[in-house]
Design a protein around this motif. Sequence first.
Motif, PDB file in Angstrom:
ATOM      1  N   LEU A   1       0.826  -1.207   0.000  1.00  0.00           N
ATOM      2  CA  LEU A   1       0.000   0.000   0.000  1.00  0.00           C
ATOM      3  C   LEU A   1       0.861   1.257   0.000  1.00  0.00           C
ATOM      4  CD1 LEU A   1      -2.608   1.588   0.193  1.00  0.00           C
ATOM      5  CD2 LEU A   1      -2.583   1.220   2.667  1.00  0.00           C
ATOM      6  N   PHE A   2       1.834   1.310   0.896  1.00  0.00           N
ATOM      7  CA  PHE A   2       2.680   2.502   0.952  1.00  0.00           C
ATOM      8  C   PHE A   2       3.543   2.641  -0.299  1.00  0.00           C
ATOM      9  CE2 PHE A   2       1.534   2.549   5.461  1.00  0.00           C
ATOM     10  CZ  PHE A   2       1.310   3.907   5.633  1.00  0.00           C
ATOM     11  N   SER A   3       3.940   1.523  -0.877  1.00  0.00           N
ATOM     12  CA  SER A   3       4.672   1.578  -2.148  1.00  0.00           C
ATOM     13  C   SER A   3       3.775   2.171  -3.237  1.00  0.00           C
ATOM     14  CB  SER A   3       5.131   0.177  -2.567  1.00  0.00           C
ATOM     15  OG  SER A   3       6.104  -0.324  -1.699  1.00  0.00           O
ATOM     16  N   ASN A   4       2.511   1.745  -3.245  1.00  0.00           N
ATOM     17  CA  ASN A   4       1.563   2.277  -4.226  1.00  0.00           C
ATOM     18  C   ASN A   4       1.378   3.784  -4.065  1.00  0.00           C
ATOM     19  OD1 ASN A   4       1.073  -0.190  -5.407  1.00  0.00           O
ATOM     20  ND2 ASN A   4      -0.872  -0.566  -4.365  1.00  0.00           N
ATOM     21  N   LEU A   5       1.269   4.224  -2.818  1.00  0.00           N
ATOM     22  CA  LEU A   5       1.043   5.651  -2.565  1.00  0.00           C
ATOM     23  C   LEU A   5       2.242   6.493  -3.006  1.00  0.00           C
ATOM     24  CD1 LEU A   5      -0.671   5.389   0.938  1.00  0.00           C
ATOM     25  CD2 LEU A   5      -1.766   6.087  -1.206  1.00  0.00           C
ATOM     26  N   ILE A   6       3.441   5.938  -2.858  1.00  0.00           N
ATOM     27  CA  ILE A   6       4.648   6.667  -3.268  1.00  0.00           C
ATOM     28  C   ILE A   6       4.834   6.583  -4.786  1.00  0.00           C
ATOM     29  CG2 ILE A   6       7.156   6.804  -3.052  1.00  0.00           C
ATOM     30  CD1 ILE A   6       5.560   7.653  -0.547  1.00  0.00           C
ATOM     31  N   ASP A   7       4.615   5.402  -5.359  1.00  0.00           N
ATOM     32  CA  ASP A   7       4.879   5.184  -6.786  1.00  0.00           C
ATOM     33  C   ASP A   7       3.785   5.731  -7.697  1.00  0.00           C
ATOM     34  OD1 ASP A   7       7.165   3.858  -5.997  1.00  0.00           O
ATOM     35  OD2 ASP A   7       6.306   1.844  -6.237  1.00  0.00           O
ATOM     36  N   HIS A   8       2.579   5.876  -7.156  1.00  0.00           N
ATOM     37  CA  HIS A   8       1.447   6.326  -7.981  1.00  0.00           C
ATOM     38  C   HIS A   8       0.729   7.509  -7.320  1.00  0.00           C
ATOM     39  CE1 HIS A   8       1.810   2.771 -10.548  1.00  0.00           C
ATOM     40  NE2 HIS A   8       1.966   2.067  -9.441  1.00  0.00           N
ATOM     41  N   PRO A   9       1.353   8.677  -7.351  1.00  0.00           N
ATOM     42  CA  PRO A   9       0.745   9.847  -6.711  1.00  0.00           C
ATOM     43  C   PRO A   9      -0.596  10.240  -7.309  1.00  0.00           C
ATOM     44  CG  PRO A   9       2.610  10.492  -8.092  1.00  0.00           C
ATOM     45  CD  PRO A   9       2.649   9.002  -7.975  1.00  0.00           C
ATOM     46  N   GLU A  10      -0.895   9.734  -8.515  1.00  0.00           N
ATOM     47  CA  GLU A  10      -2.159  10.051  -9.170  1.00  0.00           C
ATOM     48  C   GLU A  10      -3.301   9.147  -8.712  1.00  0.00           C
ATOM     49  OE1 GLU A  10      -0.529   6.686 -11.622  1.00  0.00           O
ATOM     50  OE2 GLU A  10       0.288   8.342 -10.434  1.00  0.00           O
ATOM     51  N   TRP A  11      -2.975   8.056  -8.011  1.00  0.00           N
ATOM     52  CA  TRP A  11      -4.008   7.120  -7.574  1.00  0.00           C
ATOM     53  C   TRP A  11      -4.782   7.656  -6.377  1.00  0.00           C
ATOM     54  CZ3 TRP A  11      -1.929   1.364  -7.517  1.00  0.00           C
ATOM     55  CH2 TRP A  11      -1.716   0.949  -8.845  1.00  0.00           C
ATOM     56  N   SER A  12      -6.058   7.324  -6.337  1.00  0.00           N
ATOM     57  CA  SER A  12      -6.853   7.618  -5.148  1.00  0.00           C
ATOM     58  C   SER A  12      -6.506   6.600  -4.079  1.00  0.00           C
ATOM     59  CB  SER A  12      -8.353   7.516  -5.483  1.00  0.00           C
ATOM     60  OG  SER A  12      -8.703   6.163  -5.764  1.00  0.00           O
ATOM     61  N   MET A  13      -6.945   6.851  -2.858  1.00  0.00           N
ATOM     62  CA  MET A  13      -6.701   5.912  -1.770  1.00  0.00           C
ATOM     63  C   MET A  13      -7.380   4.575  -2.067  1.00  0.00           C
ATOM     64  SD  MET A  13      -4.994   5.825   0.982  1.00  0.00           S
ATOM     65  CE  MET A  13      -4.834   4.886   2.497  1.00  0.00           C
TER      66      MET A  13
END
Length: 203
Positions: A111-123
């Motif tokens: 999850l935290f990797s996703n938040l860092i790698d994909h700043p355009e993604w919603s939660m």
Amino acid sequence: MEGSLLFTRASEGVKHIRSEDGTILTKPFLDLCKLLLPLIDKFGSQMSCIKADVACNITKLEIKYASNPTKYNKLYSVTKEEVESKIARTTSSCTNALVWLNRAMDFMVQLFSNLIDHPEWSMTQACTDSYKRTLKKWHGWVAISTFRVLIKLAPERKKFMSSVGGSVELNAQIEKLCTIFAPVLEDNHRFLASVGVDDLKAP
């Protein structure tokens, strides 16, 4: 604990997880998992049942370790013992607790990797992707349905990142933790698979 301090402490904690010969040690691993536990609170009160489940798995392993710290100094020692006793696949085993604890940490790291790698993604996008990659295949339809509801109730991305102290500096600390902790979790999976228990599913 303020976000940047938590992730800094967590990264330091990873350094102590392995012995000099590379063996993963029980107490440092559980201490790190416990340190990361408050992050679940940031998702909102609806995640309290998830946090309680993760905490229960940590406690079960801590109690076993405390019963004989020398014997259970190495993380895999309990599982090896339970495999030999043919109780490793039972829902009450410490092995079961380790399997699900490792998966919970997988979810958080992804999850935290996703938040860092994909700043355009919603939660919701970040959570859904992480869930599909880590936990979904091990859950039955009831758990999948429950998680789907919980993910929809997750806080808005900006609010969540702010709650963990979001900043450029913090992002770098989060990325560092994910990078160095993920290999530990992968090693756990390899061991658990080698003794035939990494495929345990929710009842």
